[in-house]
Write a protein that holds these residues in place. Structure first.
Motif: not given
Length: 287
Positions: A255-267
């Motif tokens: 569905l998405d091949e590149d979701v950058p982390s946004t910290g301790s929880t990623t949405f």
């Protein structure tokens, strides 16, 4: 058969021809923006050969005529919307003698409303694959077959084989994953309506995505934008979001091949999630 949106009934004084008893009366006018049906009472004389309907735009000085024969109504077409027209009727006999006209009836045609438009078709595609989108429209001015259609791709990667761009149904081949938008404009020659449909194209994998699986999807809830997923994440890494139809299904769809982390929880938001689809999400940390 036409449906009439507005009806005016108005009885006019009968008019008498040069010889006694030759009478025609305008009885009713029914109209939609560009079509009017004029009806009148029949003449009682046995030698009536037919009728003539005269009409024109009030103040234009131009007179048009149509003859329905011996029937007592006539549809007048191709009228302008929001325009005042006048109508009158004469009768003629087998000797080709024509009566004086009836009293004049005036009528202002309604405004022409824009077409009412809707779009159906798949909102989810697996690449490479063929997608068809169909628009349907109704109009108070023209029949559906007389409307003009125009499809355009307004966002997303390139597509190939785009056909039917001037018809209700457009088809294309989607070759790359991503978010696409297509617009459809429908016109009746005076007004137009437009609608946009969004398409999500995803890639099918025959093996699990590379990288290590993240076991904890800690949050999932439905929002106005779609299904929101949240998971435990590490800083400075990226993730792959994948989906499969069954737990034992070896086939994943990215569905998405590149979701950058946004910290301790990623949405992440699945814009088509929660719309009747059932299956399982997987979050994979990219190596």
């Amino acid at each position: 058969m036409f449906s009439f949106h507005h009806t005016i009934r108005r009885r006019l004084n009968a008019f008498t021809w040069a010889f006694a008893g030759f009478v025609a009366t305008v009885a009713a006018v029914q109209a939609v923006p560009n079509r009017v049906t004029v009806a009148w009472d029949p003449n009682p004389e046995p030698d009536i050969a037919g009728y003539r309907v005269y009409y024109g735009i009030v103040g234009s000085g131009v007179t048009n005529m149509v003859s329905p024969g011996t029937t007592t109504q006539q549809q007048v077409i191709n009228l302008l919307p929001q325009t005042q027209y006048w109508f009158c009727v004469t009768a003629y006999n087998t000797a080709a003698l024509e009566s004086d006209p009836s009293q004049v009836l005036t009528y202002t045609t309604p405004a022409n409303l824009p077409p009412v438009l809707s779009i159906s078709g798949s909102r989810l595609a697996i690449v490479p694959g063929t997608v068809s989108l169909t628009g349907s429209a109704t109009d108070d001015h023209l029949l559906p077959g007389a409307l003009g259609y125009s499809w355009q791709k307004t966002a997303g990667p390139a597509v190939s084989g785009l056909t039917g761009t001037t018809t209700p149904t457009a088809s294309m081949t989607v070759n790359a994953p991503g978010s696409y938008s297509f617009s459809l404009t429908v016109t009746d020659g005076v007004n137009q309506s437009s609608a946009v449909v969004n398409l999500q194209a995803i890639q099918r994998l025959e093996t699990p995505p590379p990288g290590s699986v993240v076991p904890n999807i800690t949050t999932s809830f439905q929002s106005f934008d779609g299904l929101v997923l949240g998971w435990d994440s590490a800083p400075n890494v990226s993730y792959i979001v994948a989906f499969k139809d069954a737990l034992d299904d070896p086939t994943w769809r990215i569905l998405d091949e590149d979701v950058p982390s946004t910290g301790s929880t990623t949405f992440w938001v699945d814009e088509v999630g929660g719309q009747g689809q059932q299956g399982f999400y997987g979050i994979f940390q990219k190596p």
